[in-house]
Motif scaffolding. Structure first.
Motif, PDB file in Angstrom:
ATOM      1  N   THR A 246      41.139  15.495   9.792  1.00 56.22           N
ATOM      2  CA  THR A 246      40.728  14.141   9.401  1.00 56.22           C
ATOM      3  C   THR A 246      39.274  14.065   8.975  1.00 56.22           C
ATOM      4  O   THR A 246      38.936  13.467   7.951  1.00 56.22           O
ATOM      5  CB  THR A 246      40.940  13.184  10.602  1.00 56.22           C
ATOM      6  OG1 THR A 246      42.331  13.168  10.931  1.00 56.22           O
ATOM      7  CG2 THR A 246      40.474  11.777  10.296  1.00 56.22           C
TER       8      THR A 246
ATOM      9  N   ASN B 251      35.496  14.916  15.903  1.00 56.66           N
ATOM     10  CA  ASN B 251      35.036  13.554  16.112  1.00 56.66           C
ATOM     11  C   ASN B 251      34.507  13.486  17.549  1.00 56.66           C
ATOM     12  O   ASN B 251      35.205  13.960  18.443  1.00 56.66           O
ATOM     13  CB  ASN B 251      36.245  12.608  15.924  1.00 56.66           C
ATOM     14  CG  ASN B 251      35.870  11.155  15.900  1.00 56.66           C
ATOM     15  OD1 ASN B 251      34.762  10.787  16.192  1.00 56.66           O
ATOM     16  ND2 ASN B 251      36.836  10.320  15.566  1.00 56.66           N
TER      17      ASN B 251
ATOM     18  N   THR C 120      43.935   7.151   7.509  1.00 51.37           N
ATOM     19  CA  THR C 120      43.173   5.921   7.719  1.00 51.37           C
ATOM     20  C   THR C 120      41.693   6.095   7.394  1.00 51.37           C
ATOM     21  O   THR C 120      41.012   5.129   7.050  1.00 51.37           O
ATOM     22  CB  THR C 120      43.274   5.560   9.230  1.00 51.37           C
ATOM     23  OG1 THR C 120      44.630   5.693   9.660  1.00 51.37           O
ATOM     24  CG2 THR C 120      42.759   4.191   9.523  1.00 51.37           C
TER      25      THR C 120
ATOM     26  N   ASP D  84      43.758  19.175  13.215  1.00 52.45           N
ATOM     27  CA  ASP D  84      43.507  17.815  12.742  1.00 52.45           C
ATOM     28  C   ASP D  84      42.321  17.902  11.785  1.00 52.45           C
ATOM     29  O   ASP D  84      41.191  18.172  12.193  1.00 52.45           O
ATOM     30  CB  ASP D  84      43.202  16.908  13.942  1.00 52.45           C
ATOM     31  CG  ASP D  84      42.937  15.465  13.545  1.00 52.45           C
ATOM     32  OD1 ASP D  84      42.552  15.223  12.387  1.00 52.45           O
ATOM     33  OD2 ASP D  84      43.094  14.576  14.405  1.00 52.45           O
TER      34      ASP D  84
ATOM     35  N   GLY E 152      47.272   5.115   8.138  1.00 49.45           N
ATOM     36  CA  GLY E 152      48.315   6.053   7.709  1.00 49.45           C
ATOM     37  C   GLY E 152      48.069   7.428   8.296  1.00 49.45           C
ATOM     38  O   GLY E 152      46.961   7.723   8.777  1.00 49.45           O
TER      39      GLY E 152
ATOM     40  N   HIS F 227      47.925   8.986  14.689  1.00 49.76           N
ATOM     41  CA  HIS F 227      48.570   9.260  15.978  1.00 49.76           C
ATOM     42  C   HIS F 227      50.052   9.589  15.805  1.00 49.76           C
ATOM     43  O   HIS F 227      50.600  10.427  16.526  1.00 49.76           O
ATOM     44  CB  HIS F 227      48.398   8.060  16.910  1.00 49.76           C
ATOM     45  CG  HIS F 227      47.211   8.218  17.818  1.00 49.76           C
ATOM     46  ND1 HIS F 227      46.403   9.325  17.810  1.00 49.76           N
ATOM     47  CD2 HIS F 227      46.712   7.402  18.779  1.00 49.76           C
ATOM     48  CE1 HIS F 227      45.451   9.189  18.716  1.00 49.76           C
ATOM     49  NE2 HIS F 227      45.614   8.027  19.320  1.00 49.76           N
TER      50      HIS F 227
ATOM     51  N   ILE G   9      35.783   5.176  11.350  1.00 55.09           N
ATOM     52  CA  ILE G   9      34.961   6.088  10.545  1.00 55.09           C
ATOM     53  C   ILE G   9      35.633   6.182   9.174  1.00 55.09           C
ATOM     54  O   ILE G   9      36.779   5.769   9.000  1.00 55.09           O
ATOM     55  CB  ILE G   9      34.871   7.501  11.178  1.00 55.09           C
ATOM     56  CG1 ILE G   9      36.282   8.088  11.408  1.00 55.09           C
ATOM     57  CG2 ILE G   9      34.080   7.475  12.471  1.00 55.09           C
ATOM     58  CD1 ILE G   9      36.288   9.557  11.814  1.00 55.09           C
TER      59      ILE G   9
HETATM   60  C1  LIG Z   1      40.111  12.813  14.189  1.00 47.52           C
HETATM   61  C2  LIG Z   1      41.117  11.722  14.358  1.00 47.52           C
HETATM   62  N1  LIG Z   1      42.418  12.042  14.533  1.00 47.52           N
HETATM   63  C3  LIG Z   1      43.361  11.097  14.700  1.00 47.52           C
HETATM   64  C4  LIG Z   1      43.039   9.752  14.734  1.00 47.52           C
HETATM   65  C5  LIG Z   1      44.114   8.741  14.923  1.00 47.52           C
HETATM   66  O1  LIG Z   1      44.393   8.161  13.689  1.00 47.52           O
HETATM   67  P1  LIG Z   1      45.005   6.681  13.476  1.00 47.52           P
HETATM   68  O2  LIG Z   1      43.953   5.728  13.944  1.00 47.52           O
HETATM   69  O3  LIG Z   1      45.261   6.640  12.004  1.00 47.52           O
HETATM   70  O4  LIG Z   1      46.236   6.631  14.306  1.00 47.52           O
HETATM   71  C6  LIG Z   1      41.698   9.377  14.545  1.00 47.52           C
HETATM   72  C7  LIG Z   1      41.333   7.958  14.576  1.00 47.52           C
HETATM   73  O5  LIG Z   1      40.177   7.594  14.727  1.00 47.52           O
HETATM   74  C8  LIG Z   1      40.719  10.391  14.350  1.00 47.52           C
HETATM   75  O6  LIG Z   1      39.414  10.080  14.176  1.00 47.52           O
END
Ligand SMILES: Cc1ncc(COP(=O)(O)O)c(C=O)c1O
Length: 426
Positions: free
Chosen positions: A186, A159, A208, A184, A219, A88, A371
């Motif tokens: 992730t 997600n 994270t 993003d 992180g 975030h 996750i």
């Molecule tokens: C796709 C995605 N972006 C951002 C975040 C936010 O990350 P954080 O929990 O490390 O702040 C998440 C958290 O679940 C996520 O799944």
């Protein structure tokens, strides 16, 4: 060494790291210090004035975090990166560098729920507003663009899973309107998708999840693709205008194709403060060393489990782009040919009660809100994260009463299937 660039596996282990100059330590040391001694007064002055690179204070730079930054920049193919306290924080500092009060950005409607909240509510306090677009309809992004639009934001694999974004189509729109595309990454990680190769300008991560990969540290990371021309563009004053904080320096002119990363660091991280602990940077770096192995295994296991569930009598549907019958399979083949990641959703014929029963009966899966762990994880959104919504709102958010989300770990898939079968029968 030849001019050939090292491969992804090599970069995941070595990029940014070298034996410690002082001690010879081979693993990257944890520089657990708040601050760094200056050589002399001139050295201090040049660091504070951004005339020299170096360490002042761990809120702004730290040698352990710097290795993590170099490593993710190399893996994503960017020019520079910034490590921050959470995913975030990475999203927030990115928007802080791009947006002024009264500005807007267009975001995909298929995002992590926390990002939807952040954009809808918290960002209002900064005078930033979000316009939502349909992730499956690139034209809807273009339709939402106004003269105040400063960015397009999406997830590469969205997600809670099952959605692949057409990054090249969104990049085309962003380029046409001369605004950056922020992705993003992730859920995919650079092992599965490298958004810069599809026209993204900035990548953000929740480290994270799969980068750290072991469920032990929060992180975030921001990666500068070096592609967007900030210099001379008055819409982006953080990069393009003389900064009073640095005696009138123009960051895009002084730092060229990594001016955005510098702005996030010296204007965002310095002043807003969400710094990553060096200890967490160490854990995330250790995780990244095995990223290629883990992401392949996550994806292979997820495909095996999704295939099994798609044939299960208690299951009404499975949404996983790795399945040939899935609506996103063609996009998955194009964007993520090595596998479609670890996370997917499925629907239970027995609805809400069946979801509650499943999460209660499982032994090997952990029932929790995360996750990207080595361990397999499950959540039933209707009884947890989306509990406060009406049934209609739950369904609109893809979290209907029958929906279950899995993040498949690295265990033996036969054990995961046995656990699911027993829990579904129980
Ligand atoms: C796709 C995605 N972006 C951002 C975040 C936010 O990350 P954080 O929990 O490390 O702040 C998440 C958290 O679940 C996520 O799944």
């Amino acid at each position: 060494m030849s001019d050939r660039l090292p491969g992804f596996n090599t970069l995941a282990i070595h990029a940014g790291a070298a034996p410690d100059a002082a001690t010879g330590a081979r693993a990257t040391p944890i520089y657990q210090t708040t601050s760094f001694v200056f050589d002399d007064v001139d050295h201090a002055a040049s660091l504070f004035g951004l005339q020299a690179f170096g360490n002042i204070y761990t809120r702004i730079t730290n040698p352990t975090n710097a290795v993590l930054e170099e490593r993710i920049a190399a893996l994503e193919g960017g020019t520079a990166a910034l490590a921050v306290a959470s995913g975030h924080a990475a999203e927030f500092l990115t928007m802080h560098a791009l947006m002024q009060p009264g500005d807007e950005f267009v975001a995909s409607n298929k995002l992590y729920g926390g990002s939807i909240n952040q954009f809808n509510h918290s960002y209002k306090n900064f005078g930033w507003s979000v316009a939502w677009a349909d992730n499956d309809d690139p034209a809807s992004f273009e339709a939402a663009i106004t003269p105040r639009t400063k960015a397009i934001f999406c997830e590469s694999i969205a997600n809670p899973g099952g959605v692949i974004t057409d990054l090249a189509a969104l990049s085309q729109i962003a380029k046409k309107h001369n605004i950056p595309l922020v992705v993003d990454n992730t859920m995919a990680t650079p092992y599965l998708i490298r958004p810069f190769e599809h026209g993204a300008d900035i990548v953000v991560h929740s480290a994270t999840k799969f980068l750290g990969g072991h469920g032990n540290s929060i992180g975030g990371l921001i990666v500068d693709g070096g592609s967007f021309q900030w210099a001379g563009d008055a819409r982006y004053p953080m990069m393009s205008q003389p900064r009073p904080e640095y005696s009138g320096m123009v960051l895009a002119e002084t730092f060229g194709n990594f001016g955005f990363a510098i702005a996030c660091r010296v204007l965002g991280l310095r002043d807003l403060g969400p710094a990553l602990s060096p200890f967490n940077a160490f854990l995330i770096l250790t995780g990244i060393e095995t990223l290629p192995l883990r992401m392949q295994r996550h994806s292979d296991n997820a495909l095996t489990v999704a295939t099994h569930l798609s044939r299960h009598e208690s299951v009404s549907w499975v949404s996983y782009p790795g399945l040939e019958t899935d609506r996103y399979h063609a996009l998955a083949k194009r964007y993520t040919p090595n596998g479609a990641g670890a996370v997917f959703t499925f629907g239970l014929k027995g609805g809400y009660e069946a979801g509650v029963k499943l999460v209660s009966n499982l032994q090997l899966f952990s029932h929790l809100a995360n996750i990207g762990d080595t361990r397999s994880l499950i959540i039933h959104p209707a009884s947890t994260t989306h509990r406060q919504l009406t049934d209609a709102q739950k369904t609109a958010a893809g979290a209907g009463p029958e929906v279950v989300r899995l993040s498949i770990g690295l265990e033996d898939p036969a054990d995961l299937i046995e656990d699911l079968d027993a829990a579904l029968a129980g």
